[in-house]
Each structure stands twice: as structure tokens, then as C-alpha cells.
Scaffold this active site. Structure first.
Site, PDB file in Angstrom:
ATOM      1  N   ASP A  23      19.322  -4.955  53.854  1.00 41.64           N
ATOM      2  CA  ASP A  23      19.004  -4.147  54.951  1.00 41.64           C
ATOM      3  C   ASP A  23      19.301  -2.725  55.054  1.00 41.64           C
ATOM      4  O   ASP A  23      20.587  -2.452  54.969  1.00 41.64           O
ATOM      5  CB  ASP A  23      19.461  -4.862  56.243  1.00 41.64           C
ATOM      6  CG  ASP A  23      19.243  -4.362  57.744  1.00 41.64           C
ATOM      7  OD1 ASP A  23      18.483  -3.245  57.693  1.00 41.64           O
ATOM      8  OD2 ASP A  23      19.933  -4.671  58.628  1.00 41.64           O
ATOM      9  N   LYS A  87      17.674   7.674  56.978  1.00 37.84           N
ATOM     10  CA  LYS A  87      16.283   6.613  57.159  1.00 37.84           C
ATOM     11  C   LYS A  87      15.337   7.467  58.215  1.00 37.84           C
ATOM     12  O   LYS A  87      14.315   7.459  57.999  1.00 37.84           O
ATOM     13  CB  LYS A  87      16.946   5.437  57.834  1.00 37.84           C
ATOM     14  CG  LYS A  87      15.845   4.387  57.956  1.00 37.84           C
ATOM     15  CD  LYS A  87      16.256   3.192  58.409  1.00 37.84           C
ATOM     16  CE  LYS A  87      15.405   1.979  58.523  1.00 37.84           C
ATOM     17  NZ  LYS A  87      15.890   0.508  58.862  1.00 37.84           N
ATOM     18  N   GLU A 187      11.377  -5.640  59.235  1.00 38.45           N
ATOM     19  CA  GLU A 187      12.600  -6.090  59.737  1.00 38.45           C
ATOM     20  C   GLU A 187      12.209  -7.336  60.569  1.00 38.45           C
ATOM     21  O   GLU A 187      13.195  -8.260  60.589  1.00 38.45           O
ATOM     22  CB  GLU A 187      13.342  -4.943  60.316  1.00 38.45           C
ATOM     23  CG  GLU A 187      13.952  -3.857  59.476  1.00 38.45           C
ATOM     24  CD  GLU A 187      14.184  -2.660  60.076  1.00 38.45           C
ATOM     25  OE1 GLU A 187      14.260  -2.357  61.255  1.00 38.45           O
ATOM     26  OE2 GLU A 187      14.658  -1.740  59.089  1.00 38.45           O
ATOM     27  N   ASP A 211      15.291  -5.525  69.190  1.00 35.20           N
ATOM     28  CA  ASP A 211      16.342  -5.181  68.189  1.00 35.20           C
ATOM     29  C   ASP A 211      16.780  -3.733  68.702  1.00 35.20           C
ATOM     30  O   ASP A 211      16.297  -2.792  68.686  1.00 35.20           O
ATOM     31  CB  ASP A 211      15.718  -4.694  66.917  1.00 35.20           C
ATOM     32  CG  ASP A 211      16.483  -4.403  65.833  1.00 35.20           C
ATOM     33  OD1 ASP A 211      17.583  -3.789  66.189  1.00 35.20           O
ATOM     34  OD2 ASP A 211      15.994  -4.224  64.598  1.00 35.20           O
TER      35      ASP A 211
END
Ligand code: AMP
Length: 618
Positions: A23, A87, A187, A211
Site C-alpha cells: 500500500d 503520491k 485500493e 476511505d
């Protein structure tokens, strides 16, 4: 075509190598595996008991790099050389992130064009791919250290909304870290797999994955059918998360203490931030929190905390409603709701989500680890260990075309399920260019000369237009038999040309394996060469644009300006000849800085000219 899990993905069947699940998060990253004995997914922990590697990279003055927990303290003490949230920059151009520039405490290069962003640390320039590769290397090292065996294969997760460029950037980061990235998965799909959803091919379900992490919020609506995950819709806020909950507490306390700002007291500010996070975490399981701060007692109750954050949570629910609308679904259509991300531990978050979806939420799997655990489940399926899963046909090597400077531009990454289709738009390089050559290659290397040429054709007869104006759409289609059709179409004229190829023809499994090994062995050189070619291409474009501009607008510039520009152009030309990437980028930036005001001046001139024109007409 190859079958996953037999000869391509696992290498040798006798000694299957461990494939890890990763992850790669905005704030935190993790690596997980399937435990060889219990067959359950576990996140790999260092001796300090933590499975989390903060996604932070610090560069010191001597060129040393630190990653994770060791780099985190430098966020406060050395912000210019400490990179977080890399990211958010993956596959992005400066224009994409311009409005959020204040968020980043380090220097992001503003080329004022569409090329991908770079980060400047001292006199070095780093791409987000290189920065992410540092984090992936730390995860790989952690896995090798704990497992006592080399690790070279991984499944990496990305947000469901990541586009092709962002997914490719993630793959490249893996490659640079010495990892063969067998699959990039979404994800929310990983989270579902960690909950055991989608493993039974007869299962049909619609799932909402909520999330809420440290800095980002995502809601994804997925449909599982026949073991295949389909993303029906996504929504969210890339600048909303646990940090905002901390900030709400900080502001509340500063109000009580009658402090306006702590901007010039870095240490106190950091202490208050840590105390606020501690309060938030405590209040997930307690009714009150109390701490000492600069000689004062600070308290907060769960009730007050909840009243402070209601607005933030309501914002996430607005995103949920939009995602449901886009998926064309009603709340009653959702069979399961999954909780992902550390911030879903806040009881008010769970309760609000549960109320909206009118059902209890699934929160039994650790929300920090759930995505990495799911990636490990997917890795295990690819390794062929999970016999109940369907084996799907895939492309064993990436397929793409040659672009400027002999670079490989991948349209279909390896391990794409077939049948499949992908497309991208290209344009001409020269004014009046009448043909565009499409050369198709197969392989994992960055330069086409190291890959396998499958064929080529020319789309000719493009009417005369300035460079960059024609739009040529290239489509790759692979049918169920593995035949590749490549089609090129000039969109303004409708001009079309195509070719059919059998990519696997004459290629043995050993050769495929060798090509994969080579791509890992040469990853560093390849990526450096690609970065150099890209820097050179960009520099050459800027030189040519500047030259055109200068000859057209000479009258608007002073003699000194003309001299300075000529010097800056010469310096850039020299840097190109020297083949030094950092120097080229530095000189490109310098030329850009110098010429930016000229362009504005010409624009002003043009506007005032237009206004004058208008006056005459009236
Ligand atoms: P992630 O990005 O998923 O690792 O989430 C990290 C965020 O979760 C940070 O903002 C943490 O402060 C937050 N977090 C971790 N544990 C808890 C907890 N028990 N209660 C509330 N927030 C938490």
C-alpha cells in the site's frame, strides 16, 4: 497468451518466490504478505511493532537519504529537504497542482507547461517517481529483512481514480526500486479482497468503500460479479482527512488560550499538533482528554470534539451522495460498507456512515492495514496459491509505441487482462509534417532499442498544419485470441491506418522471463536515460519556441534583454550537449524565468492592440 500464476508470474513453480502486497499511501505506506503457515494476510512489522512506514523522504547535505519514521522529524526541522505526499504529485504536471502549491513546504519546479512536475532539493531535481521509489525501496528492505529472503515481485495499490499516467508512474517507481510490479490494483478492490469479498466467483455484490486517511478522502462504489471488480463511481476530496480533525482541535485550544498564531514558534506549534492528534486518538475510546501544554492544562470532551468535526464529516457524506448518484444507485442497493483509513476509527465517522447507508459498517480489519493486506491476497492469487480463483488471460509483456528520443510509451502494461483496449493521443513535431510513423514495441525497457519491435506503419497524407496541431489517436485493441490491432486516426481529417500483429509469435516463456529480469537489472540506467531524454526534449522544445518568439518580437525587447536571452539559450544548448540532466533542467528553468515577463508583455501589447481595434470599429 500466458496464464497468470504458472510460468510468467511466478518464475519457477518448484520454488515460488514470495510476492508482497504494498500500500503506497499519501501519508503512510505498508508491506504485507500471506503467512506461509496460517495462510492469513499479515502486515510486516519492524521490531518497534509498527507496520506503518511514513511516506516521507529526507535528503541531507551529504546526499544521504532517510525514509519513513527516521525522516518524519525533519518535516519540522528541515522542511525544504523533506518530501511528504509525493503520491499527490505522481503523474501530475505543474498546472495540475498549481492551486495547491501552498500545501507543499518544499520546492516544486514551475515550468509553466504541461510536463510532469519535479521537486528541487539543493541542486538536485527529483521526479515523484524517484521519490516514491525511495519509499518502495524501504518497504522492500523491510520485507527482505523480516523474511530473510530476496523480494523482487510486488502488487501495488493505487486510488481507483488514478489515470493511466499515474498508474504508469507507480509501476516505474516499483521498477526503480528493483520490484517487478505484477499488478497495479485499486485500493478499494484491495480492501474488498482483505474482507474476503470477490474470492467466490459466484458472488454478486455492490460495495461502498469509505476511505478516510490522514490527508485524503475517497469513496468508491464497486460491483463484484464473477470474481471481477468494476468501479461504478468514485468521489472524494484529495485535501481532506485526519489532519483536518487535528486542526479543529488545535484551533479550539488556541481559542481557549487566546493565542492568535504560532507561526513563528515552530516547536510549540509541533507540540500542539501532536497533543491534538493524541486527543483525537484518545477520544476514539474515551469521553475526555487532558494534557499539559506550556504550563497550562488543556482539556477536550468527546462531545465538544464531535461538535467541532461535524462539518468535516458532513462534507465526506456529500461526496458519498454524489458517488451514489453517479453510480445510479440507491442506498438500499449497497450490500456492504467497508471502512478504510485510520480516521474511520473516530466513532462519529462510523456512526454517520452507518446512518447514511442504513446498515452496520464493516470495521473488523485494521483500517490502516486493510489495503496492504488485500494487496497481499491479490499477490497470493497471482502466485497461483489460491486455487479457487479463476486464472485470467493476460499480456505477459507491455505493449507500446516509440515516441520522441526513442522512448517506449506503454499503452497496455504487462499483465493486462484480455480482451482489452487502450488509447492515447499524439501530435506532430514539425510544422507541415505530413506523416506520422507508428512503431510498435513489446517489452519492459524504457528505450525501444532494448525492446522487441513488432511492426510499424505510417499514417500519411496529413494536411499541412503547424506542429502540435494535428491530433493522432492511437488505439491498441487485443481480442480474446491475443491478436493485437493497432489503429491510428488523425482526428481533424478522419484519416485512418491500422495493422494487426500477434505479439506472442515466436517468443518462448524463457525469453519473456529474460526480458522481465533485464528490465529490473537495468531499471536505474533506464529510468536515468528516460529522464535525460525527456529533459533534452523539453529543453529543445523551449529553445525552439524561444527562438521563434524572439525573431517575431525582437522590437519589444531591449538590447540587454536580447543579450541575456541569447546567453541563457547558449547555456541551455551547452547543457544539452553535455548530457547532464540536472544542468539541463536548471538551465531550462533559468531560460523560462528570464522569458516569462516577455510573453506577458507581448500579451499586454496584443490586448491593447485589440482594444484599439475595437475603438475604431465603434
Ligand atoms: P492512514 O492515512 O490511513 O494511515 O490514516 C492516518 C490517520 O488516522 C491519521 O490522521 C491518524 O491521526 C488517524 N488515526 C489513527 N488512529 C486513530 C484513532 N484511533 N482515532 C482517530 N484517528 C486515528
Amino acid at each position: 497468451m500466458a496464464k497468470i500464476g504458472i510460468n510468467i508470474a511466478t518464475g519457477s513453480l518448484q520454488q515460488p518466490e514470495m510476492i508482497v502486497g504494498i500500500d503506497l499511501g499519501t501519508t503512510n505506506s505498508l508491506v504485507a504478505i500471506i503467512h506461509p503457515e496460517t495462510k492469513m494476510p499479515i502486515a510486516l512489522k519492524e521490531f518497534d511493532g509498527s507496520s506503518i512506514v511514513p511516506s516521507v523522504v529526507h535528503f541531507d547535505a551529504f546526499g544521504n537519504v532517510e525514509v519513513g519514521a527516521a525522516a518524519k522529524p525533519f518535516l519540522e526541522t528541515d522542511p525544504a529537504n523533506t518530501i511528504f505526499s509525493a503520491k499527490r504529485l505522481m503523474g501530475k504536471s505543474y498546472k495540475d497542482i498549481q492551486t495547491h502549491q501552498d500545501f507543499f513546504a518544499y520546492k516544486i519546479i514551475d515550468d509553466n507547461n504541461d510536463s510532469l512536475v519535479k521537486v528541487q532539493v539543493g541542486d538536485q531535481f527529483y521526479s515523484p517517481i524517484e521519490l516514491s521509489a525511495h519509499i518502495l525501496t524501504a518497504l522492500k528492505n523491510r520485507a527482505e529483512h523480516i523474511l530473510k529472503t530476496p523480494v523482487s515481485k510486488a502488487v501495488i495499490t493505487v486510488p481507483a481514480y488514478f489515470n493511466d499516467t499515474q498508474r504508469q508512474a507507480t509501476r516505474d517507481a516499483g521498477k526503480l526500486a528493483g520490484l517487478d510490479v505484477l499488478r497495479i490494483i485499486n485500493e478499494p478492490t484491495a480492501a474488498s479482497l482483505a474482507y474476503g469479498l470477490g474470492l467466490d466467483p459466484s458472488e454478486e455484490k455492490t460495495i461502498a468503500v469509505y476511505d478516510l486517511g490522514g490527508g485524503t478522502f475517497d469513496i468508491s462504489i464497486l460491483k463484484i460479479s464473477g470474481g471481477v471488480f468494476e468501479v461504478l463511481s468514485t468521489n472524494g476530496d484529495t485535501y481532506l482527512g485526519g489532519d483536518d480533525l487535528d486542526r479543529a482541535i488545535i484551533e479550539y485550544w488556541m481559542g481557549l488560550m487566546k493565542i492568535d498564531s504560532l507561526e513563528d514558534q515552530k516547536i510549540l506549534k509541533q507540540q500542539l499538533r501532536l497533543a491534538a492528534e493524541e486527543a483525537k486518538i484518545t477520544l476514539s475510546n474515551a469521553a475526555n482528554f487532558e494534557t499539559n501544554f506550556a504550563g497550562e492544562t488543556l482539556t477536550i470532551t468527546k462531545e465538544i470534539f464531535e461538535s467541532l468535526i461535524t462539518g468535516i464529516i458532513d462534507k465526506t457524506m456529500g461526496c458519498c451522495a454524489k458517488a451514489m448518484k453517479d453510480a445510479g444507485l440507491k442506498v438500499a442497493d449497497i450490500n456492504t460498507v467497508l471502512m478504510v483509513g485510520g480516521s474511520t476509527r473516530v466513532p462519529l465517522v462510523k456512526n454517520t456512515v452507518s446512518k447514511y447507508f442504513n446498515q452496520a459498517v464493516n470495521d473488523t480489519v485494521n483500517p490502516d492495514e486493510v489495503v496492504a493486506l488485500g494487496a497481499a491476497v491479490q499477490a497470493d492469487i497471482l502466485a497461483g496459491n489460491n486455487q479457487s480463483m479463476l486464472l485470467l488471460d493476460i499480456t505477459p509483456l507491455s505493449l507500446g509505441i516509440e515516441t520522441m528520443g526513442g522512448l517506449m510509451d506503454v499503452l497496455l502494461p504487462r499483465n493486462s487482462k484480455i480482451p482489452t483496449q487502450a488509447g492515447r493521443q499524439y501530435t506532430t513535431q514539425k510544422d507541415g509534417q505530413s506523416g506520422i510513423q507508428i512503431a510498435i514495441y513489446q517489452g519492459e525497457r524504457d528505450l525501444v532499442k532494448d525492446n522487441r519491435k513488432l511492426g510499424e506503419f505510417t499514417l500519411s497524407g496529413i494536411p499541412s498544419m503547424p506542429a502540435g496541431l494535428p491530433k493522432v489517436d492511437v488505439q491498441f485493441l487485443i481480442n480474446a485470441d491475443g491478436i493485437l490491432q493497432v489503429r491510428a486516426k488523425e482526428l481533424r481529417t478522419g484519416l485512418t491506418q491500422s495493422i494487426e500483429i500477434k505479439p506472442q509469435y515466436g517468443l518462448t516463456d524463457q525469453e519473456v522471463e529474460q526480458r522481465l529480469m533485464d528490465s529490473i537489472t537495468y531499471a536505474k540506467e533506464d529510468i536515468a536515460t528516460r529522464a535525460l531524454v525527456e529533459a533534452k526534449t523539453e529543453a529543445e522544445q523551449i529553445l525552439s519556441v524561444t527562438e521563434k518568439f524572439m525573431s517575431k518580437n525582437m522590437a519589444l525587447l531591449s538590447k540587454a534583454e536580447l543579450m541575456q536571452t541569447a546567453e541563457a539559450m547558449q547555456a541551455l544548448q551547452l547543457a544539452i550537449t553535455m548530457e547532464d540532466k540536472n544542468l539541463i533542467q536548471g538551465k531550462t528553468e533559468a531560460l523560462n524565468e528570464l522569458t516569462r515577463p516577455f510573453a506577458e508583455r507581448v500579451m499586454d501589447q496584443a490586448i491593447s492592440g485589440a482594444l484599439k481595434g475595437k475603438g475604431i470599429m465603434d
